[in-house]
Design a protein around this motif. Structure first.
Motif, short mmCIF file in Angstrom:
data_model
loop_
_atom_site.label_atom_id
_atom_site.label_comp_id
_atom_site.label_asym_id
_atom_site.label_seq_id
_atom_site.Cartn_x
_atom_site.Cartn_y
_atom_site.Cartn_z
N ASP A 504 72.11 59.10 51.13
CA ASP A 504 70.67 59.15 50.88
C ASP A 504 70.33 60.50 50.27
O ASP A 504 70.34 61.52 50.97
CB ASP A 504 69.91 58.93 52.19
N PRO A 505 70.00 60.56 48.97
CA PRO A 505 69.71 61.86 48.34
C PRO A 505 68.45 62.53 48.87
O PRO A 505 68.31 63.75 48.75
CB PRO A 505 69.58 61.50 46.85
N SER A 506 67.56 61.76 49.48
CA SER A 506 66.32 62.37 49.97
C SER A 506 66.56 63.21 51.22
O SER A 506 65.90 64.23 51.43
CB SER A 506 65.26 61.30 50.25
N THR A 507 67.51 62.79 52.06
CA THR A 507 67.84 63.58 53.26
C THR A 507 69.16 64.33 53.10
O THR A 507 69.47 65.19 53.91
CB THR A 507 67.96 62.66 54.49
N LYS A 508 69.92 63.94 52.05
CA LYS A 508 71.22 64.57 51.77
C LYS A 508 72.24 64.32 52.88
O LYS A 508 73.08 65.15 53.18
CB LYS A 508 71.07 66.07 51.50
N PHE A 509 72.17 63.13 53.48
CA PHE A 509 73.12 62.72 54.51
C PHE A 509 73.58 61.28 54.25
O PHE A 509 72.89 60.50 53.58
CB PHE A 509 72.48 62.77 55.90
N MET A 510 74.75 60.93 54.81
CA MET A 510 75.18 59.54 54.90
C MET A 510 74.35 58.86 55.99
O MET A 510 74.26 59.37 57.11
CB MET A 510 76.67 59.46 55.25
N ARG A 511 73.78 57.68 55.65
CA ARG A 511 72.82 57.09 56.57
C ARG A 511 73.02 55.59 56.73
O ARG A 511 73.67 54.93 55.91
CB ARG A 511 71.40 57.34 56.05
N GLY A 512 72.41 55.08 57.79
CA GLY A 512 72.36 53.64 58.01
C GLY A 512 71.39 52.99 57.06
O GLY A 512 70.34 53.54 56.74
N ARG A 513 71.73 51.77 56.63
CA ARG A 513 70.93 51.07 55.62
C ARG A 513 71.00 49.59 55.91
O ARG A 513 72.08 49.06 56.19
CB ARG A 513 71.50 51.47 54.28
N ASP A 514 69.87 48.88 55.85
CA ASP A 514 69.88 47.46 56.20
C ASP A 514 70.27 46.61 54.99
O ASP A 514 70.51 47.12 53.89
CB ASP A 514 68.55 47.03 56.81
N ALA A 515 70.32 45.29 55.22
CA ALA A 515 70.80 44.38 54.18
C ALA A 515 69.87 44.33 52.98
O ALA A 515 70.28 43.90 51.89
CB ALA A 515 70.98 42.98 54.77
N ASN A 516 68.63 44.77 53.15
CA ASN A 516 67.68 44.82 52.03
C ASN A 516 67.69 46.15 51.31
O ASN A 516 66.89 46.39 50.41
CB ASN A 516 66.26 44.53 52.55
N GLY A 517 68.56 47.04 51.74
CA GLY A 517 68.68 48.32 51.08
C GLY A 517 67.81 49.41 51.65
O GLY A 517 67.80 50.54 51.13
N GLN A 518 67.08 49.12 52.72
CA GLN A 518 66.18 50.10 53.31
C GLN A 518 66.93 51.03 54.26
O GLN A 518 67.75 50.57 55.07
CB GLN A 518 65.05 49.40 54.07
N TRP A 519 66.65 52.32 54.17
CA TRP A 519 67.25 53.29 55.09
C TRP A 519 66.67 53.13 56.48
O TRP A 519 65.49 52.80 56.65
CB TRP A 519 67.03 54.72 54.60
N THR A 520 67.49 53.33 57.48
CA THR A 520 67.03 53.25 58.87
C THR A 520 65.92 54.27 59.11
O THR A 520 66.07 55.44 58.78
CB THR A 520 68.20 53.52 59.83
#
Length: 757
Positions: A504-520
């Motif tokens: 996630d470039p907005s937080t600059k971390f590897m993040r969880g993401r749902d099936a619709n592409g939304q970040w946790t």
């Protein structure tokens, strides 16, 4: 003149090798390292293992109840038995266990009541020899062979002398042969076994039985004079004449009682006393440990090194036996049948693909080659590549890391298996989900293929799985490329960059993401669990083993990348327990280490200190590698910063103390750090020696000022496996000041996919 010099040089080399093999290195090993562990805080989660290298059976004193994963805890002061053991970790139950316990005065079979008090001052814990003297004056001694042990029980003069055999937690059977001073039996305890699994054992005593009988450990019922029993928790007891010294030879087999007898005859038959077995075991260990001879460090540093090297040399275990004609064969834990060849078990690849197996490619290539074929055989026998073999497939943790072992072996010239079979097995692994746990097959494989990532929260630990699947797909791709299998290369090439899909470039971390592409939502980088495995976002930021350059590009350059690496150590050691709901031991250990968010007690971040080499700041890798070695390891009961995990945490130390580490198994490169010793000699199986010389090395002089390899200037921040195998000398000029200009060229960077190297 030149000929005389060559002859002299060869003689010196032979002499050095001979001295190395005769060196008493066992004296440095403390098998109590890491034993002061408990559920809330582990300092290794080890037990004092008495065994030969990679032996089928090991032996240990037992302070915990039958079935308790914490089988030996240093802070306890009572022992209730001496076990044949196989346990990988305190978090998993043991299997194929029986125990022996001596006692005086009266026969007591109940495991809680038969405990005897001891002091660590009266305990010796070495790989080749364990000894303890109880307060009741009974002394127990153990020396190992590969499939058994030689024991001696010395009873106090004038005291009644009993020995109890406990059948542990499952089905067992015993037969007593008083006229032969012999007991035979079988045990069937453990989980996940195929039908027909038994461990057959035989014990021979050098003293006659005065009395004997059987008992069972559910109600502790004793049957005096009974010669046989079979059922749940069945055991035996014998009484000797008062105050004797009794020697016991024992061996076991997974194949048959006849093979158990053969194992005993072959491995112990000629040993007239325990001292003989002890010295033979010392010779085996000294030869194994002298594959690396270190010089110029403190005695404490040598103790830490060789204690770790010992622990790195007992997993995985041999699961094969040698028949009457000298041929290897084994009872398969995967299909319950007997097969010819080699088999190895008892390891979790999520832990050990990182350093323990890469260390084996260097130190034990012949055994490692056998292991690779055994992986293919395991696949044929159970339909899946192993991920956590204990001794059959358990599917624990995450990832499909058998392919890492296979690709790494091939890259390093160990080619004892058919790569087409390996790739077909891995394709099956990566496109199916097995029944035995998240790492048996691929959890979320379909979504990973379709979306390019594993969605969270549909799948727990999904981001960690995405990152490790992408690395495994790189391993599948590179094995295919190395062996000309374009079909498989095309499949895995598509997926080996999937790590980018959870950044996630907005937080600059590897993040969880749902099936619709939304970040946790409600992201907190200090929060453990959720999309991560036993860690948080600070730990999984770096799990891009195959493409650090690509990760640097995602993070917008080397300066940002290095600053984030720095932040791991400068951030507070804050913990948000997250989905765990409370502190787990890994969290406690990170806080105790007081190194910010650096959590060396668990595997995901252990390679991170070496990543500065990819970003033009190799001196920081040198500093942090030495700092971790010095601060978080020693040879005591508190010697590890967390779970030792089947040789992995020890292997990290061993490789790091040599001065390099396996960031990317599947390549032929090791990434440079800072060696622990002034001189290290690696005695290779091919007869070559590789020497690392750092004469000015010290606790302060941790930085590499300059280097030569075989007399030529060397600026690379990695060294190749082939350079080590060919033998030679890596000479390092060490300093207390970082060299800010050495090793900065693009050619000096280690392998990354995006760099095209």
């Amino acid at each position: 003149m030149k000929l005389k010099f060559i002859v002299f040089f060869i003689c010196v080399q032979v002499s050095v090798r001979g001295l190395a093999q005769k060196a008493d290195l066992v004296k440095y090993v403390n098998t109590l390292q890491g034993t002061n562990s408990k559920h809330e805080l582990t300092r290794g989660n080890t037990y004092p293992t008495t065994a030969l290298p990679f032996a089928m059976h090991t032996w240990t004193p037992q302070t915990g109840r039958n079935g308790d994963g914490w089988k030996y805890q240093y802070f306890k002061d009572k022992i209730r038995g001496f076990q044949q053991a196989h346990q990988c970790s305190s978090w998993s139950r043991d299997y194929a266990v029986f125990s022996l316990m001596p006692m005086t005065d009266r026969l007591v079979v109940n495991e809680n009541d038969r405990e005897a008090k001891f002091s660590h001052h009266d305990e010796v814990a070495k790989p080749n020899y364990y000894k303890v003297k109880f307060e009741n004056q009974i002394t127990t001694e153990i020396s190992p062979v590969e499939r058994g042990a030689h024991l001696r029980f010395s009873y106090p003069s004038g005291k009644k002398s009993f020995l109890v055999l406990d059948g542990y937690t499952g089905i067992s059977g015993v037969k007593i042969y008083p006229e032969e001073n012999k007991i035979t039996g079988f045990i069937n305890n453990g989980e996940g076994f195929k039908e027909g699994f038994k461990s057959f054992f035989v014990l021979y005593f050098d003293q006659p039985f005065k009395a004997y009988g059987t008992w069972e450990n559910k109600k502790n019922t004793i049957n005096p004079g009974e010669k046989s029993a079979e059922g749940s928790g069945k055991g035996a007891y014998v009484q000797f004449k008062d105050g004797l010294k009794v020697q016991v030879k024992t061996a076991s087999s997974y194949i048959s009682m006849e093979q158990a007898e053969l194992n005993l005859s072959r491995e112990l038959g000629a040993d007239k006393s325990l001292e003989v077995t002890k010295e033979k075991a010392a010779e085996v260990w000294n030869k194994s440990l002298s594959k690396v001879v270190v010089e110029g460090g403190t005695e404490a540093d040598k103790a830490t090194f060789y204690s770790c090297f010992f622990r790195a040399s007992i997993f995985s275990r041999k699961f094969y036996e040698i028949d009457a004609n000298g041929n290897p064969y084994y009872f398969s834990p995967y299909d319950g049948k007997v097969h010819p060849g080699y088999m190895f078990t008892d390891t979790g690849f999520w832990d050990t693909f990182r350093a323990q197996f890469p260390l084996n490619t260097l130190m034990h290539p012949e055994m490692h080659g056998r292991y690779m074929q055994a992986l293919i055989d395991a696949y044929k026998q159970c339909g899946w590549l192993p991920s956590w073999s204990f001794p059959s497939e358990a599917g624990s943790m995450i990832g499909n890391h058998a392919i890492s072992l296979l690709a790494d072996a091939w890259a390093k010239g160990i080619r004892t298996f058919d790569p087409k079979e390996a790739l077909a097995a891995y394709l099956h692994e990566s496109t199916n989900k097995g029944p035995w746990g998240p790492a048996n097959g691929r959890d979320g494989w379909k979504e990973y293929f379709e979306l390019g990532y594993v969605p969270y929260p549909k799948y727990r630990e999904a981001t960690a799985k995405t990152l490790e699947y992408a690395y495994d797909d790189y391993c599948g791709w590179t094995l295919a490329k190395m062996t000309g299998n374009d079909f498989y290369a095309g499949i895995f090439e598509r997926q080996m960059y999937n790590y980018k899909n959870v950044y996630d470039p907005s937080t600059k971390f590897m993040r969880g993401r749902d099936a619709n592409g939304q970040w946790t939502p409600k992201f907190d980088p200090f929060e453990w669990g959720g999309p991560y495995t036993e860690g948080n976002a600070w730990h999984y930021q770096w799990s891009v083993f195959q493409d650090v350059k690509g990760l640097i590009d995602l993070m917008k350059g080397e300066q940002n990348f290095s600053a984030k690496l720095d932040s791991v150590f400068s951030e507070p050691n804050t913990v948000n327990v997250g989905t765990y709901g409370g502190m787990i031991h890994e969290m406690t250990e990170m806080v105790m280490a007081n190194m910010g968010q650096y959590a060396h007690g668990n595997q995901p971040i252990q390679h991170m200190v070496y990543l500065y080499n990819y970003a033009g700041q190799p001196w920081k890798s040198q500093f942090h590698a030495r700092n971790v070695m010095s601060k978080l390891y020693d040879a005591t009961e508190n010697g590890y910063p967390g779970d030792e995990d089947q040789g992995q945490t020890s292997s990290w130390y061993v490789l790091s103390a040599l001065g390099f580490y396996s960031v990317t198994p599947g390549t032929d490169q090791y990434v440079m750090g800072s060696p622990m010793f002034k001189k290290t000699t690696i005695n290779l199986e091919n007869g070559q020696q590789f020497v690392i010389e750092a004469p000015e090395n010290s606790a302060k002089n941790v930085y590499i000022k300059s280097a030569t390899l075989n007399g030529k200037p060397y600026t690379a921040n990695y060294i190749r496996h082939s350079d080590l195998l060919n033998g030679g000398v890596l000479k390092l000029e060490m300093s207390d000041q970082p060299s800010l200009t050495r090793g900065l060229a693009a050619a000096d960077r280690p392998f990354s996919l995006s760099a095209g190297k």
